[in-house]
Scaffold this motif. Structure first.
Motif, PDB file in Angstrom:
ATOM      1  N   THR A   1       0.776  -1.222   0.030  1.00 41.32           N
ATOM      2  CA  THR A   1      -0.034  -0.012   0.027  1.00 41.32           C
ATOM      3  C   THR A   1       0.921   1.218  -0.083  1.00 41.32           C
ATOM      4  O   THR A   1       0.439   2.231  -0.269  1.00 41.32           O
ATOM      5  N   LYS A   2       2.142   1.079   0.319  1.00 36.89           N
ATOM      6  CA  LYS A   2       2.791   2.425   0.452  1.00 36.89           C
ATOM      7  C   LYS A   2       3.979   2.330  -0.534  1.00 36.89           C
ATOM      8  O   LYS A   2       4.115   3.175  -1.412  1.00 36.89           O
ATOM      9  N   HIS A   3       4.909   1.583  -0.622  1.00 42.90           N
ATOM     10  CA  HIS A   3       6.222   1.476  -1.492  1.00 42.90           C
ATOM     11  C   HIS A   3       5.493   1.264  -2.916  1.00 42.90           C
ATOM     12  O   HIS A   3       5.823   2.044  -3.981  1.00 42.90           O
ATOM     13  N   MET A   4       4.697   0.305  -3.187  1.00 39.84           N
ATOM     14  CA  MET A   4       4.014   0.203  -4.059  1.00 39.84           C
ATOM     15  C   MET A   4       2.602   1.017  -4.761  1.00 39.84           C
ATOM     16  O   MET A   4       2.399   0.815  -5.996  1.00 39.84           O
ATOM     17  N   MET A   5       2.380   1.426  -3.605  1.00 43.86           N
ATOM     18  CA  MET A   5       1.289   2.464  -3.967  1.00 43.86           C
ATOM     19  C   MET A   5      -0.072   1.768  -4.719  1.00 43.86           C
ATOM     20  O   MET A   5      -0.834   2.120  -5.477  1.00 43.86           O
ATOM     21  N   VAL A   6      -0.477   0.354  -3.991  1.00 47.32           N
ATOM     22  CA  VAL A   6      -1.428  -0.027  -4.691  1.00 47.32           C
ATOM     23  C   VAL A   6      -2.416  -0.494  -3.404  1.00 47.32           C
ATOM     24  O   VAL A   6      -2.322  -0.351  -2.273  1.00 47.32           O
ATOM     25  N   HIS A   7      -3.809  -0.276  -3.874  1.00 42.71           N
ATOM     26  CA  HIS A   7      -4.982  -0.248  -2.863  1.00 42.71           C
ATOM     27  C   HIS A   7      -5.008  -1.437  -2.036  1.00 42.71           C
ATOM     28  O   HIS A   7      -4.676  -2.498  -2.477  1.00 42.71           O
ATOM     29  N   TRP A   8      -5.385  -1.012  -0.640  1.00 38.25           N
ATOM     30  CA  TRP A   8      -5.410  -2.223   0.188  1.00 38.25           C
ATOM     31  C   TRP A   8      -6.155  -3.146  -0.253  1.00 38.25           C
ATOM     32  O   TRP A   8      -6.318  -4.257   0.182  1.00 38.25           O
ATOM     33  N   ARG A   9      -7.417  -2.830  -0.955  1.00 36.70           N
ATOM     34  CA  ARG A   9      -8.327  -3.879  -1.269  1.00 36.70           C
ATOM     35  C   ARG A   9      -7.811  -4.826  -2.232  1.00 36.70           C
ATOM     36  O   ARG A   9      -8.368  -5.914  -2.266  1.00 36.70           O
TER      37      ARG A   9
ATOM     38  N   PRO B   1      -0.495   5.787  11.334  1.00 34.16           N
ATOM     39  CA  PRO B   1      -0.610   6.848  10.295  1.00 34.16           C
ATOM     40  C   PRO B   1       0.155   6.418   9.059  1.00 34.16           C
ATOM     41  O   PRO B   1       1.285   5.764   8.986  1.00 34.16           O
ATOM     42  N   TYR B   2      -0.543   7.005   8.004  1.00 35.02           N
ATOM     43  CA  TYR B   2       0.269   6.617   6.825  1.00 35.02           C
ATOM     44  C   TYR B   2       1.639   6.854   6.484  1.00 35.02           C
ATOM     45  O   TYR B   2       2.432   6.256   5.943  1.00 35.02           O
ATOM     46  N   PHE B   3       2.221   8.089   7.242  1.00 33.07           N
ATOM     47  CA  PHE B   3       3.597   8.527   6.961  1.00 33.07           C
ATOM     48  C   PHE B   3       4.589   7.464   7.882  1.00 33.07           C
ATOM     49  O   PHE B   3       5.710   7.752   7.384  1.00 33.07           O
ATOM     50  N   ARG B   4       3.929   6.554   8.739  1.00 37.03           N
ATOM     51  CA  ARG B   4       5.075   5.718   9.067  1.00 37.03           C
ATOM     52  C   ARG B   4       4.948   4.481   8.244  1.00 37.03           C
ATOM     53  O   ARG B   4       4.215   3.624   8.295  1.00 37.03           O
ATOM     54  N   VAL B   5       6.183   4.478   7.590  1.00 38.40           N
ATOM     55  CA  VAL B   5       6.312   3.607   6.515  1.00 38.40           C
ATOM     56  C   VAL B   5       7.098   2.506   6.822  1.00 38.40           C
ATOM     57  O   VAL B   5       8.395   2.910   7.296  1.00 38.40           O
ATOM     58  N   PHE B   6       6.627   1.333   7.303  1.00 33.20           N
ATOM     59  CA  PHE B   6       7.733   0.367   7.590  1.00 33.20           C
ATOM     60  C   PHE B   6       8.835   0.061   6.652  1.00 33.20           C
ATOM     61  O   PHE B   6       8.586   0.190   5.418  1.00 33.20           O
ATOM     62  N   ASN B   7       9.952  -0.080   7.051  1.00 31.64           N
ATOM     63  CA  ASN B   7      11.176  -0.392   6.103  1.00 31.64           C
ATOM     64  C   ASN B   7      11.564  -2.028   6.116  1.00 31.64           C
ATOM     65  O   ASN B   7      11.626  -2.325   7.218  1.00 31.64           O
ATOM     66  N   PRO B   8      11.052  -2.656   5.110  1.00 29.61           N
ATOM     67  CA  PRO B   8      11.294  -3.985   5.296  1.00 29.61           C
ATOM     68  C   PRO B   8      12.503  -4.620   5.725  1.00 29.61           C
ATOM     69  O   PRO B   8      12.697  -5.495   6.325  1.00 29.61           O
ATOM     70  N   ASP B   9      13.522  -4.012   5.204  1.00 26.35           N
ATOM     71  CA  ASP B   9      14.762  -4.454   5.589  1.00 26.35           C
ATOM     72  C   ASP B   9      15.046  -4.236   7.023  1.00 26.35           C
ATOM     73  O   ASP B   9      15.759  -5.141   7.677  1.00 26.35           O
TER      74      ASP B   9
ATOM     75  N   PRO C   1      14.651  -5.246  -6.184  1.00 26.66           N
ATOM     76  CA  PRO C   1      13.487  -4.770  -5.608  1.00 26.66           C
ATOM     77  C   PRO C   1      12.566  -4.000  -6.709  1.00 26.66           C
ATOM     78  O   PRO C   1      13.469  -3.440  -7.607  1.00 26.66           O
ATOM     79  N   ILE C   2      11.279  -4.618  -6.755  1.00 28.77           N
ATOM     80  CA  ILE C   2      10.484  -3.820  -8.047  1.00 28.77           C
ATOM     81  C   ILE C   2      10.481  -2.253  -7.639  1.00 28.77           C
ATOM     82  O   ILE C   2      10.357  -1.506  -8.418  1.00 28.77           O
ATOM     83  N   VAL C   3      10.285  -2.021  -6.443  1.00 29.01           N
ATOM     84  CA  VAL C   3      10.111  -0.669  -5.936  1.00 29.01           C
ATOM     85  C   VAL C   3      11.393  -0.580  -4.920  1.00 29.01           C
ATOM     86  O   VAL C   3      11.312  -1.250  -3.858  1.00 29.01           O
ATOM     87  N   GLY C   4      12.230   0.510  -5.029  1.00 33.87           N
ATOM     88  CA  GLY C   4      13.372   0.538  -4.067  1.00 33.87           C
ATOM     89  C   GLY C   4      12.628   1.076  -2.686  1.00 33.87           C
ATOM     90  O   GLY C   4      11.671   2.032  -2.853  1.00 33.87           O
TER      91      GLY C   4
ATOM     92  N   LYS D   1      13.897   3.287  -0.707  1.00 33.67           N
ATOM     93  CA  LYS D   1      13.779   4.673  -0.465  1.00 33.67           C
ATOM     94  C   LYS D   1      13.044   5.556  -1.274  1.00 33.67           C
ATOM     95  O   LYS D   1      12.186   6.305  -0.943  1.00 33.67           O
ATOM     96  N   GLU D   2      13.011   5.088  -2.887  1.00 32.94           N
ATOM     97  CA  GLU D   2      12.160   5.807  -3.875  1.00 32.94           C
ATOM     98  C   GLU D   2      10.784   5.452  -3.392  1.00 32.94           C
ATOM     99  O   GLU D   2       9.872   6.401  -3.447  1.00 32.94           O
ATOM    100  N   GLY D   3      10.423   4.319  -2.867  1.00 33.48           N
ATOM    101  CA  GLY D   3       9.107   4.015  -2.672  1.00 33.48           C
ATOM    102  C   GLY D   3       8.498   4.763  -1.651  1.00 33.48           C
ATOM    103  O   GLY D   3       7.392   5.336  -1.569  1.00 33.48           O
ATOM    104  N   ARG D   4       9.447   4.992  -0.434  1.00 37.13           N
ATOM    105  CA  ARG D   4       8.974   5.654   0.598  1.00 37.13           C
ATOM    106  C   ARG D   4       8.916   7.270   0.418  1.00 37.13           C
ATOM    107  O   ARG D   4       7.720   7.792   0.837  1.00 37.13           O
ATOM    108  N   GLU D   5       9.650   7.677  -0.565  1.00 44.12           N
ATOM    109  CA  GLU D   5       9.451   9.101  -0.830  1.00 44.12           C
ATOM    110  C   GLU D   5       8.140   9.447  -1.816  1.00 44.12           C
ATOM    111  O   GLU D   5       7.484  10.466  -1.574  1.00 44.12           O
TER     112      GLU D   5
END
Ligand code: FAD
Length: 471
Positions: free
Chosen positions: A353-361, A395-403, A453-456, A458-462
């Motif tokens: 939902t965050k790095h890939m920006m795909v809907h939670w649905r 909160p949406y701005f709290r983005v988990f860093n998977p690594d 990674p299909i979405v990096g 750092k790039e995904g988070r930004e």
């Protein structure tokens, strides 16, 4: 006719157990019992793994009933039509069932109750799937709770009704109505290859649920708080699929937990609190049923999530080929076991939902198809919690860093190696099982090279944060 000779139908919903079953107890108190499971198109529109798991649960219950001299009667159709047919075939005068709280089931319940009562039958629904029913928990001003902590503070001191024992006597009816054959329902068919893999990793039925409860108390409870986030450790109860099919009741879990605490077992409070989260999810679903399909919070409908499930990146997420270690391990655990560690669910959902920006649905639907513990309330709440669109959400701005998450919760990379074969000279069976459970057409092999990674990260988070700030 005296009440003790009334034949009753125990209409089985998501309560495939004999202990702490109010509906069964009420039916048995009146006389002979006809256990009836109705496979309804409306309420049982389940995904592949939940259908498979339902079949396992029905098989286990049928055996259990057989040992008691009863049968499990199986019928397909609309609940009211089937109930009326079985009433007319058997002369049953009462129908008892356990309440469910999703909007479709509530609608069916209300219609069935009104119609059967109009037919002159005793029709009663009962509690038992939760610690406290959603309509009984209210804030001081009579509203429902939108945040877990005050919800828990309100219900924890109330205690929980004591669970009922298994009925001492279960009488068969004078004549059994016809039953359909479980295998004809082909509930496993959508799993194809995956069914035999899942079977290696799960156990169904009431006895299996109690065995897990005992193992949890004996081996895991005292360390639950510390271990519950360590993804490679078997530190949690593993009861979610049993709870989803009602093979054990939350009231039984609560009472067993209290008794264990009284006898000196430590550490049960955080575990019972998680069972409380399950109640909270149902509380939210009952009061705000739109949360199953739509953003709970207003203002998220315009968020630029993609909902195109045909995108290659969505395929990569589903098949554990994102190139992000934690996410890929998590998605493969799901294929192989039909479950995913809670921490892994949060990380995989966050990446989507965050790095890939795909809907939670999109993720919610995939989990609904793949999870053997699929529960509409827990799943929707979990997804909206991670996505930020839920009531009591991260909160949406709290983005988990998977690594970073992997370093913290799998410092020795045991979880990763357990599920991802690529790059390992001798991959464990768990990682190889993945290739047995996915369709051959996916064309994946343990010899493949790990993708970038299909979405990096750092790039995904930004990108996610930029989208959020212009929301
Ligand atoms: C995106 C996402 C989707 C989820 N989908 C589901 C789902 O479809 N079905 C499901 O049962 N759980 C779901 N969960 C919640 C949680 O991940 C599982 O309940 C948990 O992993 C089950 O493991 P366990 O039985 O060992 O739990 P334990 O830690 O032993 O907890 C005991 C019980 O408490 C309940 N529970 C624990 N955590 C939660 C939670 N966060 N929310 C609600 N109930 C909880 C479960 O019934 C669980 O069996 C989801 C979480 C997320 C983040």
């Amino acid at each position: 006719m005296s009440d003790s000779t009334v034949t009753s139908i125990w209409w089985i919903r998501r309560d495939l157990r004999l202990v702490d079953n109010e509906a069964l107890t009420a039916a048995a108190a009146k006389g002979p019992v006809i256990p009836l499971f109705i496979h309804e198109a409306r309420s049982d529109a389940l995904g592949a793994a939940p259908r498979w798991r339902l079949e396992q649960s029905l098989k286990a219950l049928a055996l259990q009933l057989e040992h008691k001299g009863l049968r499990l009667v199986l019928r397909k159709g609309e609940a009211l039509d089937v109930l009326r047919a079985v009433v007319s075939e058997t002369g049953a005068r009462a129908v008892h069932w356990g309440r469910l709280y999703d909007p479709v089931s509530r609608h069916i319940d209300a219609d069935v109750k009104a119609a059967l009562r109009a037919d002159g039958l005793a029709a009663e629904s009962h509690a038992g799937q939760l610690l406290h029913e959603p309509m009984t928990v209210k804030t001081k001003v009579g509203d429902y709770y939108k945040v877990f902590s005050p919800f828990w503070r309100a219900i924890e001191p109330l205690g929980v009704a004591a669970p009922l024992p298994e009925p001492a006597k279960l009488l068969p009816p004078a004549a059994w109505p016809a039953s359909e054959n479980l295998l004809d329902w082909t509930l496993s068919s959508a799993m194809r290859r995956g069914a035999s893999v899942l079977a290696r990793h799960s156990t169904a039925g009431e006895a299996a649920a109690w065995a897990k409860m005992t193992r949890f108390l004996d081996e895991r409870a005292s360390n639950y708080k510390a271990a519950r986030d360590q993804v490679a450790t078997a530190g949690t109860s593993d009861l979610s699929d049993n709870l989803a099919y009602g093979e054990i009741s939350p009231r039984s879990i609560w009472a067993t937990g209290q008794a264990a605490t009284a006898s000196g077992v430590r550490g049960l409070e955080p575990f019972l609190r998680q069972v409380g989260w399950r109640d909270f999810a149902h509380h939210l679903m009952f009061h705000t049923p739109h949360m199953l399909k739509d953003n709970w919070r207003e203002g998220w409908d315009s968020f630029p999530w993609s909902e195109d499930e045909t995108e290659a990146k969505v395929w990569a997420w589903k098949y554990g080929r994102t190139g992000v270690d934690f996410v890929d391990a998590a998605m493969r655990e799901l294929w192989v076991t039909g479950k995913m560690h809670n921490r892994a669910r949060m990380v995989a959902a966050s990446y989507l939902t965050k790095h890939m920006m795909v809907h939670w649905r999109v993720g919610e639907r995939w989990f609904a198809d793949q999870l053997i513990d699929f529960d509409p309330a827990n799943n929707a709440m979990g997804w909206q919690w991670v996505a930020g669109s839920g009531p009591d959400a991260a909160p949406y701005f709290r983005v988990f860093n998977p690594d970073t998450q992997l370093q913290k919760f799998d410092p020795e990379r045991r979880y990763f190696k357990r599920w991802v074969a690529e790059g390992q000279r001798e991959a464990p069976e768990t990682a190889l099982d993945f290739y047995e459970s996915i369709p051959k057409s996916a064309g994946l092999s343990p010899k493949a090279v790990r993708p970038q990674p299909i979405v990096g990260l750092k790039e995904g988070r930004e990108r996610a944060l930029a989208a959020y700030s212009s929301k």
